[in-house]
Write a protein that holds these residues in place. Sequence first.
Motif, PDB file in Angstrom:
ATOM      1  N   VAL A  89      79.390  -0.251  39.761  1.00 15.45           N
ATOM      2  CA  VAL A  89      78.611  -1.107  38.869  1.00 15.45           C
ATOM      3  C   VAL A  89      77.762  -2.097  39.650  1.00 15.45           C
ATOM      4  O   VAL A  89      76.581  -2.300  39.355  1.00 15.45           O
ATOM      5  N   LYS A  90      78.334  -2.742  40.670  1.00 13.76           N
ATOM      6  CA  LYS A  90      77.615  -3.789  41.405  1.00 13.76           C
ATOM      7  C   LYS A  90      76.403  -3.250  42.141  1.00 13.76           C
ATOM      8  O   LYS A  90      75.304  -3.800  42.061  1.00 13.76           O
ATOM      9  N   SER A  91      76.587  -2.165  42.864  1.00 13.44           N
ATOM     10  CA  SER A  91      75.513  -1.639  43.719  1.00 13.44           C
ATOM     11  C   SER A  91      74.672  -0.571  43.041  1.00 13.44           C
ATOM     12  O   SER A  91      73.571  -0.265  43.509  1.00 13.44           O
ATOM     13  N   GLY A  92      75.180   0.026  41.949  1.00 14.02           N
ATOM     14  CA  GLY A  92      74.462   1.107  41.297  1.00 14.02           C
ATOM     15  C   GLY A  92      74.549   2.427  42.023  1.00 14.02           C
ATOM     16  O   GLY A  92      73.852   3.389  41.673  1.00 14.02           O
ATOM     17  N   VAL A  93      75.418   2.515  43.047  1.00 14.63           N
ATOM     18  CA  VAL A  93      75.589   3.760  43.798  1.00 14.63           C
ATOM     19  C   VAL A  93      76.338   4.776  42.937  1.00 14.63           C
ATOM     20  O   VAL A  93      77.324   4.443  42.267  1.00 14.63           O
ATOM     21  N   VAL A  94      75.864   6.006  42.945  1.00 14.84           N
ATOM     22  CA  VAL A  94      76.495   7.103  42.208  1.00 14.84           C
ATOM     23  C   VAL A  94      77.379   7.888  43.170  1.00 14.84           C
ATOM     24  O   VAL A  94      76.901   8.378  44.196  1.00 14.84           O
ATOM     25  N   LEU A  95      78.662   7.992  42.843  1.00 15.83           N
ATOM     26  CA  LEU A  95      79.609   8.746  43.658  1.00 15.83           C
ATOM     27  C   LEU A  95      79.943  10.047  42.955  1.00 15.83           C
ATOM     28  O   LEU A  95      80.202  10.064  41.750  1.00 15.83           O
ATOM     29  N   SER A  96      79.951  11.137  43.711  1.00 13.33           N
ATOM     30  CA  SER A  96      80.327  12.440  43.156  1.00 13.33           C
ATOM     31  C   SER A  96      81.251  13.154  44.132  1.00 13.33           C
ATOM     32  O   SER A  96      81.165  12.968  45.342  1.00 13.33           O
ATOM     33  N   VAL A  97      82.153  13.966  43.585  1.00 11.01           N
ATOM     34  CA  VAL A  97      83.064  14.769  44.397  1.00 11.01           C
ATOM     35  C   VAL A  97      83.000  16.207  43.906  1.00 11.01           C
ATOM     36  O   VAL A  97      82.592  16.487  42.774  1.00 11.01           O
ATOM     37  N   GLY A  98      83.421  17.135  44.785  1.00 14.76           N
ATOM     38  CA  GLY A  98      83.352  18.538  44.424  1.00 14.76           C
ATOM     39  C   GLY A  98      84.338  19.379  45.185  1.00 14.76           C
ATOM     40  O   GLY A  98      85.120  18.895  46.012  1.00 14.76           O
ATOM     41  N   ASN A  99      84.284  20.675  44.926  1.00 13.81           N
ATOM     42  CA  ASN A  99      85.188  21.619  45.572  1.00 13.81           C
ATOM     43  C   ASN A  99      84.869  21.845  47.046  1.00 13.81           C
ATOM     44  O   ASN A  99      85.594  22.560  47.735  1.00 13.81           O
ATOM     45  N   ASP A 100      83.777  21.244  47.531  1.00 12.07           N
ATOM     46  CA  ASP A 100      83.473  21.347  48.959  1.00 12.07           C
ATOM     47  C   ASP A 100      84.282  20.355  49.782  1.00 12.07           C
ATOM     48  O   ASP A 100      84.180  20.330  51.007  1.00 12.07           O
ATOM     49  N   GLY A 101      85.102  19.505  49.119  1.00 13.16           N
ATOM     50  CA  GLY A 101      85.941  18.547  49.827  1.00 13.16           C
ATOM     51  C   GLY A 101      85.206  17.320  50.318  1.00 13.16           C
ATOM     52  O   GLY A 101      85.700  16.627  51.205  1.00 13.16           O
TER      53      GLY A 101
ATOM     54  N   GLN B 136      77.269  10.155  48.103  1.00 13.45           N
ATOM     55  CA  GLN B 136      76.699   8.925  47.564  1.00 13.45           C
ATOM     56  C   GLN B 136      75.202   9.107  47.369  1.00 13.45           C
ATOM     57  O   GLN B 136      74.513   9.632  48.239  1.00 13.45           O
ATOM     58  N   SER B 137      74.727   8.651  46.206  1.00 13.80           N
ATOM     59  CA  SER B 137      73.291   8.651  45.926  1.00 13.80           C
ATOM     60  C   SER B 137      72.952   7.358  45.193  1.00 13.80           C
ATOM     61  O   SER B 137      73.835   6.674  44.673  1.00 13.80           O
ATOM     62  N   ARG B 138      71.669   7.025  45.163  1.00 15.08           N
ATOM     63  CA  ARG B 138      71.251   5.756  44.561  1.00 15.08           C
ATOM     64  C   ARG B 138      69.898   5.921  43.869  1.00 15.08           C
ATOM     65  O   ARG B 138      69.050   6.689  44.332  1.00 15.08           O
ATOM     66  N   LEU B 139      69.714   5.160  42.790  1.00 14.90           N
ATOM     67  CA  LEU B 139      68.436   5.119  42.112  1.00 14.90           C
ATOM     68  C   LEU B 139      67.500   4.145  42.840  1.00 14.90           C
ATOM     69  O   LEU B 139      67.841   2.983  43.055  1.00 14.90           O
ATOM     70  N   ASP B 140      66.323   4.655  43.219  1.00 16.40           N
ATOM     71  CA  ASP B 140      65.331   3.838  43.908  1.00 16.40           C
ATOM     72  C   ASP B 140      64.043   3.876  43.088  1.00 16.40           C
ATOM     73  O   ASP B 140      63.310   4.857  43.102  1.00 16.40           O
ATOM     74  N   HIS B 141      63.789   2.779  42.338  1.00 16.98           N
ATOM     75  CA  HIS B 141      62.619   2.694  41.462  1.00 16.98           C
ATOM     76  C   HIS B 141      62.566   3.890  40.507  1.00 16.98           C
ATOM     77  O   HIS B 141      61.507   4.517  40.322  1.00 16.98           O
ATOM     78  N   GLY B 142      63.712   4.192  39.902  1.00 16.03           N
ATOM     79  CA  GLY B 142      63.771   5.261  38.911  1.00 16.03           C
ATOM     80  C   GLY B 142      63.909   6.650  39.486  1.00 16.03           C
ATOM     81  O   GLY B 142      63.949   7.628  38.722  1.00 16.03           O
ATOM     82  N   ASP B 143      63.976   6.762  40.817  1.00 18.97           N
ATOM     83  CA  ASP B 143      64.096   8.073  41.463  1.00 18.97           C
ATOM     84  C   ASP B 143      65.461   8.173  42.135  1.00 18.97           C
ATOM     85  O   ASP B 143      65.825   7.312  42.945  1.00 18.97           O
ATOM     86  N   LEU B 144      66.227   9.208  41.811  1.00 10.98           N
ATOM     87  CA  LEU B 144      67.558   9.405  42.379  1.00 10.98           C
ATOM     88  C   LEU B 144      67.431  10.018  43.769  1.00 10.98           C
ATOM     89  O   LEU B 144      66.831  11.080  43.946  1.00 10.98           O
ATOM     90  N   ARG B 145      68.015   9.335  44.783  1.00 15.01           N
ATOM     91  CA  ARG B 145      67.902   9.783  46.163  1.00 15.01           C
ATOM     92  C   ARG B 145      69.292   9.941  46.791  1.00 15.01           C
ATOM     93  O   ARG B 145      70.207   9.183  46.487  1.00 15.01           O
ATOM     94  N   LYS B 146      69.396  10.922  47.690  1.00 12.29           N
ATOM     95  CA  LYS B 146      70.635  11.131  48.424  1.00 12.29           C
ATOM     96  C   LYS B 146      70.810  10.042  49.476  1.00 12.29           C
ATOM     97  O   LYS B 146      69.854   9.632  50.127  1.00 12.29           O
ATOM     98  N   LEU B 147      72.067   9.591  49.650  1.00  5.31           N
ATOM     99  CA  LEU B 147      72.360   8.602  50.673  1.00  5.31           C
ATOM    100  C   LEU B 147      73.172   9.204  51.815  1.00  5.31           C
ATOM    101  O   LEU B 147      72.707   9.337  52.927  1.00  5.31           O
ATOM    102  N   ILE B 148      74.422   9.567  51.523  1.00  7.97           N
ATOM    103  CA  ILE B 148      75.317  10.027  52.578  1.00  7.97           C
ATOM    104  C   ILE B 148      76.359  10.961  51.984  1.00  7.97           C
ATOM    105  O   ILE B 148      76.720  10.854  50.812  1.00  7.97           O
ATOM    106  N   ARG B 149      76.811  11.854  52.816  1.00  9.12           N
ATOM    107  CA  ARG B 149      77.861  12.806  52.433  1.00  9.12           C
ATOM    108  C   ARG B 149      79.074  12.541  53.312  1.00  9.12           C
ATOM    109  O   ARG B 149      78.974  12.575  54.543  1.00  9.12           O
ATOM    110  N   ILE B 150      80.218  12.275  52.683  1.00  8.97           N
ATOM    111  CA  ILE B 150      81.421  11.881  53.412  1.00  8.97           C
ATOM    112  C   ILE B 150      82.496  12.953  53.242  1.00  8.97           C
ATOM    113  O   ILE B 150      83.057  13.106  52.155  1.00  8.97           O
TER     114      ILE B 150
END
Length: 301
Positions: free
Chosen positions: A71-83, A87-101
């Motif tokens: 909520v604070k940062s607006g970062v979107v976290l997703s998980v999947g079967n790839d283990g 992390q992704s973030r909205l930048d001026h209405g555009d969803l961008r990839k940040l990092i894969r952990i």
Amino acid sequence: MTLGTSGIPLCHAFDSARNNMFIGDSRGNIAFFNLNRALASGDSQDTARNPDKILSRVHDKEHVTGITILVKSGVVLSVGNDGCMHQSRLDHGDLRKLIRIPIPNVTGLRHVWNVRQPNGDESAVIGGYYGNDFVVFDSILGYEFLRISTGGRQRRQDLFFGFANNSRKNSFLYGAAVVVGHKDGSNSINFHFSHQFNDDISDFGCIWQKQDINEFYSIGHSVHSERVNDACWVDCGQSTYLLTGSNDCLVKLSKFENDQFICVAELPPHESCVRGVCSSCHKDSSVSLLVTCGGKLSMEF
């Protein structure tokens, strides 16, 4: 809404403060919908709404199994079967990839929740498989809340867990159901639950299938960077210390002050993980003998 990918929708997260919707599919993609734009355009309910942005193959071609929003940062976290946790973030209405952990040793992730700690920080609590064991843990501090043997991630399962808002009760509650298929074609359901599962749960904040979590939890204070294998109390007359050994090869002596453990001394490390620690003290002496044992059967006094 139209997903706009070849995959099947599997999970979603809705940001009620910003009217944004995020949907993950079975082909590793994440679709972003800005519902404010849909309302402003005046489209009728029968009009198909296409995504404002699609992040392709965020989790390769594996299923996206869980999404949540910090909520604070607006970062979107997703998980999947790839283990991996992405992390992704909205930048001026555009969803961008940040990092894969990558999450070490995990064969598949199934859930991710945003849970606030007492100091206001947000933590990502993840549920996934370590082999045939389903594990729930804090992805930042590595604290393990739950481990259940399910027989593998191919089995259908559902999970509930929450944290108590009433400190007088056990602070953690969980329940899980696992479907087991048999050779004769019949199925059975195995239930796993905490001992107070059948008690009154009105004081618990359920975070099953919820994305915005308002409940707090505290998991203590970090002393080691990996699993603590053994611990013992050391009585030194006026003060009492905690001796701990961990998989990080370190042995630490800590004192409890101001409601937290403070490391006062770090003993010589072992070449491999520390398996055991103990102390001995004569009743007429204030001096304690400390013994530590490493994974290569080496002992230090």
